[in-house]
Write an enzyme that holds these catalytic residues in place. Structure first.
Site, short mmCIF file in Angstrom:
data_model
loop_
_atom_site.label_atom_id
_atom_site.label_comp_id
_atom_site.label_asym_id
_atom_site.label_seq_id
_atom_site.Cartn_x
_atom_site.Cartn_y
_atom_site.Cartn_z
N GLY A 1 0.81 -1.20 0.00
CA GLY A 1 0.00 0.00 0.00
C GLY A 1 0.85 1.26 0.00
O GLY A 1 1.79 1.39 0.78
N ARG B 1 -9.62 -3.42 -4.83
CA ARG B 1 -9.58 -4.52 -3.88
C ARG B 1 -10.62 -4.29 -2.79
O ARG B 1 -10.73 -3.19 -2.24
CB ARG B 1 -8.20 -4.66 -3.23
N TYR C 1 -8.93 0.21 5.58
CA TYR C 1 -8.45 1.53 5.18
C TYR C 1 -9.60 2.39 4.65
O TYR C 1 -10.76 2.02 4.75
CB TYR C 1 -7.27 1.37 4.22
N GLY D 1 -6.67 -16.53 1.31
CA GLY D 1 -5.86 -16.79 2.49
C GLY D 1 -5.96 -15.74 3.58
O GLY D 1 -5.33 -15.88 4.62
N HIS E 1 -7.19 0.53 -2.88
CA HIS E 1 -7.32 -0.32 -1.70
C HIS E 1 -8.63 -0.01 -1.00
O HIS E 1 -8.72 0.94 -0.21
CB HIS E 1 -6.14 -0.10 -0.77
#
Length: 365
Positions: free
Chosen positions: A57, A229, A181, A290, A176
């Protein structure tokens, strides 16, 4: 028969040699001003055999700096530093997107270049204690509630950083919207308590800021260079989403037709995001299976591809200690463990000193 993970894939104008994406992972190897150190170029170039690399990031402006020694993409020095990275990755045959990560409520005056308070959708602090400069810890601070002008500035900061990413030679950017965030903070129940058009009381209010950022960046650099994302239901750093489905279905339905490069989606045991949202998304989908689970194995990645839930699979921890991860999967070779003691230090140790498979003595079945 070729493993699905090792098959090539066409991502917009890029041809990926395999379907393995290196996930974004914070490593704290920037200089104090946010410029990536020279070893960052070496680190990413070592992993250029990934089908696609997504960087750690990167804060789009000092207003979005979450922690000390996280990298930025705001100043000419930042752009020059990242150009060294992209040139090294491209010279090694790789492809790389920059992840733009505005910290929102994350951050502390002791960890921010401006020594100011962070700001988020609402004045709700992160759970404490928090990490601060030079390895210390402190109680969290209460962030400022963003004004309308702050929100407009945050959108513009993402646009400016995306343009800086293009100037630095990146193949695209990932926004992001996950893992606690700023974009995620607008989506979640406990961090967005606003009573204006960005709040939960307005139809579409929770998704308004994410859509504004995605649309503005796509307009600025091209939708084919813009990814997003998301991590629906992810409880990291105290995030609460009681019923993620309706919010994320609404968001996906509104951005599905924009022609984005991809959606990078984290699955979660509490909400099966891949199963619920994949039918609504008609573009490329990168699955991260994951998060908050054991590290993704080769078998787990193959299964997600075979099910049709994903087109690409992102690997995080495995890429840290195995810079040649696709080659290891191709040969069913053993994976090296992470040196956890040096995971978040600031030098080459535990960062660029993991050996490649061809530098080891292997005994394969």
């Amino acid at each position: 028969m070729t493993d699905l993970l090792l098959k090539s894939y066409r991502l917009g104008r890029l041809t990926l040699p395999n379907r393995m994406v290196m996930a974004p992972m914070t490593r704290f190897r920037a200089h104090e001003d946010g410029t990536p150190q020279p070893i960052v170029a070496e680190y990413y170039a070592q992993r250029a055999s990934a089908g696609l690399i997504v960087t750690e990031g990167i804060w789009p402006s000092a207003r979005g700096q979450a922690e000390w020694r996280m990298p930025g993409l705001e100043t000419p020095d930042h752009v020059r530093g990242w150009r060294a990275v992209t040139e090294a990755v491209h010279a090694a045959g790789g492809r790389v997107f920059a992840q733009l990560m505005h910290g929102g409520r994350h951050g502390h005056p002791l960890s921010r270049l401006a020594a100011d308070l962070p700001s988020g959708p609402s004045p709700v602090p992160v759970p404490g204690p928090v990490h601060v400069r030079d390895g210390g810890k402190a109680d969290p601070v209460t962030p400022r509630a963003m004004t309308g002008a702050d929100i407009r500035q945050a959108v513009q900061d993402h646009v400016t950083a995306a343009r800086n990413a293009m100037a630095a030679g990146f193949d695209g950017v990932e926004l992001h919207g996950a893992n606690s965030y700023l974009i995620h903070q607008f989506l979640a129940d406990n961090t967005n308590l606003r009573d204006d058009e960005y709040g939960p009381g307005t139809p579409g209010g929770r998704v308004r800021f994410p859509i504004e950022v995605v649309t503005a960046v796509a307009d600025a650099i091209g939708a084919h260079r813009t990814g997003l994302r998301l991590s629906p239901g992810n409880p990291q750093f105290g995030m609460v989403e009681c019923d993620p489905g309706p919010v994320y279905r609404d968001l996906i339905d509104r951005i599905d037709g924009l022609g984005l490069a991809y959606l990078h989606l984290t699955d979660d045991d509490r909400y099966p995001a891949l199963a619920d949202l994949r039918p609504r998304w008609h573009g490329t989908l990168i699955a991260n299976v994951g998060e908050n689970r054991p590290a993704t194995s080769k078998e787990a990645g193959e299964a997600a591809l075979a099910s049709g839930r994903a087109d690409l699979i992102s690997y995080g921890r495995a890429f840290i200690a195995n810079p040649d991860l696709p080659a290891r999967f191709a040969r069913n070779a053993p994976l090296q463990p992470i040196d956890t003691a040096r995971l978040y230090t600031h030098g080459a140790a535990g960062y660029t000193d993991y050996p490649r498979m061809d530098a080891e003595t292997l005994t394969l079945c």
